[in-house]
Design a protein around this motif. Structure first.
Motif, short mmCIF file in Angstrom:
data_model
loop_
_atom_site.label_atom_id
_atom_site.label_comp_id
_atom_site.label_asym_id
_atom_site.label_seq_id
_atom_site.Cartn_x
_atom_site.Cartn_y
_atom_site.Cartn_z
N SER A 337 0.90 -1.02 -0.01
CA SER A 337 0.06 0.58 -0.14
C SER A 337 0.80 1.63 0.23
O SER A 337 1.62 1.55 0.47
N ILE A 338 0.82 1.91 -0.84
CA ILE A 338 1.52 2.94 -1.31
C ILE A 338 0.69 4.29 -1.42
O ILE A 338 0.83 4.98 -2.18
N TYR A 339 0.00 4.71 -0.40
CA TYR A 339 -0.40 6.07 -0.32
C TYR A 339 0.36 7.14 -0.25
O TYR A 339 1.23 7.02 -0.70
N ASN A 340 0.02 8.78 -0.44
CA ASN A 340 0.59 10.10 -0.78
C ASN A 340 1.47 9.74 -0.26
O ASN A 340 3.26 10.40 -0.21
N ALA A 341 1.54 8.92 1.06
CA ALA A 341 3.13 9.68 2.26
C ALA A 341 4.09 8.79 2.13
O ALA A 341 5.05 8.89 2.54
N MET A 342 3.63 7.69 1.57
CA MET A 342 4.84 6.37 0.85
C MET A 342 6.05 7.64 0.02
O MET A 342 5.80 7.56 -0.92
N PRO A 343 7.35 8.16 0.21
CA PRO A 343 7.80 8.31 -0.04
C PRO A 343 8.47 7.48 -1.44
O PRO A 343 8.39 6.39 -1.54
N THR A 344 8.77 8.00 -2.39
CA THR A 344 8.89 7.34 -3.73
C THR A 344 10.48 6.75 -3.21
O THR A 344 10.64 5.21 -3.78
#
Ligand code: PMP
Length: 362
Positions: A337-344
């Motif tokens: 799960s790579i929501y907005n707060a997951m950094p690149t």
């Protein structure tokens, strides 16, 4: 301390800057000598917080003036009850049509069936929800009180790329696992709701965006704290609301604005997801669970061709600071799960780990 990359489906990681700001202000908000959770929901300080949350959300999501923003108790699933209680009575037929793309839509339909006639028009259950089913919005009868979708399917990792045009029938969308991750035309929807715990803040509260003409139709049995009109009339403060969650949401929204808003975030999210999907697509070792044309940019689901390696894969991931990658029990495999707060950098770290794990296990 080192913060882990948390790939959990929710509650999910929040931006470190937001966590730090909340930490700094926890004991002493705005030089008051008290923290946000210690002050009245009717204080002028909290009034400022909720007003700024409204203003930021309006700006970031492009919410037109004929829509209301509500902060509703009980998280996303409570809206599975609140939506039918509030609008299934719009038409004497008390009918609502669901396009099923996963367990969350099925649950929502079952709740609606307590209050009216809840129909399934299309489902992808026959292929274990690996895609969005074909659906012709023209087939909807005019007497529907609403049509219902889950815009992003957290468990199965699919999403609606474009939304059905339901004409005069209000479209209700559960956007819990993708709200503010991509640009939207709010006018396409009668109601949008989202639990906060993925892209917006802490669990337990939902934000509801409702077109004004849909207010005032609640069934007489509706508890007042599920009646959207009561929320609209009282700026969501008819009782003591979850002030801390609203405060946290204001910090997350300010962060999103500082990051360049939803358009920037969408481009970043697409690039982040691409990093992981590329590893899956370039290998026979990993198998994507969702049909490529229907893939979610928030929840990347995949299996290992050799499922016996899954436990080692997850254990090794954890040792590399890649947390909570286990897939949901109904899908199995892994899910990032790579929501907005997951950094690149988190997506890159996962992709590097996946490539390395493949090399050492092939
Ligand atoms: N809808 C969707 C799309 C979800 O992903 C979730 C939670 N994962 C829910 C509803 C339920 O949320 P809550 O636990 O806030 O009721």
């Amino acid at each position: 301390m080192t913060r882990i990359y948390n790939f959990g489906a929710g509650p999910a990681m929040l931006p470190t800057q937001v966590m730090e700001k909340a930490q700094t202000e926890f004991l002493d908000y705005n030089n008051m000598g008290a923290g946000v959770i210690e002050i009245s929901h009717r204080s002028k300080e909290f009034d400022q917080i909720i007003n700024s949350t409204d203003a930021l959300l309006t700006e970031l999501a492009g919410i037109p003036s004929n829509y209301k923003i509500l902060y509703v108790h009980g998280g996303a699933q409570m809206q599975f009850s609140a939506v039918p209680l509030n609008i299934i009575n719009r038409n004497p037929s008390q009918k609502a049509t669901f396009i099923e793309t996963g367990s969350w839509t099925v649950k929502a339909r079952k709740e609606a069936a307590r209050y009216g006639n809840a129909i399934t028009a299309a489902t992808s259950a026959d292929t274990n929800f690996d895609r969005i089913p074909e659906f012709d919005a023209d087939s909807l009868d005019d007497d529907n009180s609403y049509a219902y979708i889950t815009s992003n399917n957290t468990l199965f990792g699919t999403r609606w790329n474009s939304f059905p045009d339901t004409g005069d029938i209000p479209l209700v969308a559960d956007m819990t696992s993708e709200f503010l991750s991509r640009e939207l035309d709010i006018n396409q929807f009668g109601i949008i709701f989202a639990g906060l715990q993925k892209n917006l803040g802490p669990a337990g509260l939902a934000v509801v965006i409702i077109r004004e003409d849909l207010l005032g139709h609640a069934l007489p049995i509706t508890p007042s704290l599920l009646d959207y009109q009561v929320y609209a009339d009282n700026h969501s403060l008819s009782n003591t609301n979850n002030t801390f969650a609203i405060y946290m949401m204001s910090l997350v929204l300010q962060w999103l604005k500082d990051e360049g808003g939803v358009a920037n975030m969408e481009a970043r999210n697409n690039a982040k997801a691409r990093i992981i999907y590329d590893v899956i697509d370039d290998s026979d070792f990993y198998l994507g669970a969702a049909q490529p044309a229907h893939r979610s940019m928030m929840n990347v689901t995949f299996n290992l061709a050799n499922n016996d390696l899954l436990d080692d894969f997850l254990k090794g991931a954890l040792e590399n600071g890649l947390y909570a990658l286990k897939g949901h029990r109904v899908v199995g495999g892994a899910r990032a799960s790579i929501y907005n707060a997951m950094p690149t950098a988190g997506c890159q770290a996962l992709a590097d780990y996946m490539a390395e794990f493949e090399r050492s296990n092939s």
